[in-house]
Scaffold this motif. Structure first.
Motif, mmCIF file in Angstrom:
data_model
loop_
_atom_site.group_PDB
_atom_site.id
_atom_site.type_symbol
_atom_site.label_atom_id
_atom_site.label_comp_id
_atom_site.label_asym_id
_atom_site.label_seq_id
_atom_site.Cartn_x
_atom_site.Cartn_y
_atom_site.Cartn_z
ATOM 1 N N TRP A 3 48.763 0.735 -60.095
ATOM 2 C CA TRP A 3 48.964 0.597 -58.644
ATOM 3 C C TRP A 3 50.202 -0.203 -58.300
ATOM 4 N N GLN B 147 45.880 -0.773 -50.590
ATOM 5 C CA GLN B 147 46.962 -1.703 -50.884
ATOM 6 C C GLN B 147 46.604 -3.144 -50.560
ATOM 7 N N LYS C 99 46.717 -6.193 -58.286
ATOM 8 C CA LYS C 99 46.972 -4.781 -58.528
ATOM 9 C C LYS C 99 47.032 -4.512 -60.025
#
Length: 173
Positions: free
Chosen positions: A33, A24, A29
């Motif tokens: 994701w 993360q 992203k």
């Protein structure tokens, strides 16, 4: 359960948790994701000659604001001094539906391997699979949901859960 198997399971769960956590960190992203949320649970209880430790990481994919699907892992170590030691490990698949923003409905299929070794030879060691199908409902605010779930496969004679109804708190980030 042999000692090296316990270490392998614990190492695998730890690696998955760290992999999910560090995945993360990226500022950029992908579309996939950006729809994934991570959560799970950690449990630690000590009592009168007893220990209970559990780790249960999970992740869900949000198809849209109303529907999500995910998976989780679970490992628990339970020890009652001079009586038994138990290891539970396995996984689950969960589906979430939010008909309105504040209400979350869930269905979760859980499969756990139960290994219990008794210190007393008059008890037979237990090694079996336990399957649970939980249907639940809860009140949702932001990333947290509090509610109750019911195990429709509950069997009083052979189940790791003492009751079919279980309260829950679910948080995904």
């Amino acid at each position: 359960m042999k000692n090296y198997n316990q270490k392998t399971i614990f190492t695998l769960i730890t690696l998955i948790i760290f992999t999910l956590g560090f995945s993360q960190d990226s500022n950029q992203k992908s579309e996939f994701w950006s729809r994934v949320q991570f959560g799970g649970g950690l449990g630690l209880a000590f009592g009168n000659n007893s220990t209970n430790i559990s780790v249960s990481p999970s992740a869900i994919y949000n198809f849209n604001e109303k529907v999500a699907l995910g998976a989780g892992l679970q490992y628990s170590y339970i020890n009652q001094k001079d009586f038994y030691t138990s290891h539970l490990y396995g996984g689950s698949i969960i589906g979430l539906v939010n008909p309105i923003q504040e209400i979350q409905l869930s269905a979760e299929l859980e499969e756990l391997r139960v290994n219990t070794d008794f210190n007393n030879p008059s008890f037979i060691n237990d090694n079996y699979w336990n399957t649970a199908l939980f249907l639940g409902a809860g009140y949702r605010t932001n990333n947290a949901t509090i509610g109750v779930r019911y195990n429709v496969l509950h069997n009083d004679n052979n189940n790791i859960y003492t009751t079919a109804f279980m309260p829950f708190i679910r948080i995904y980030f």
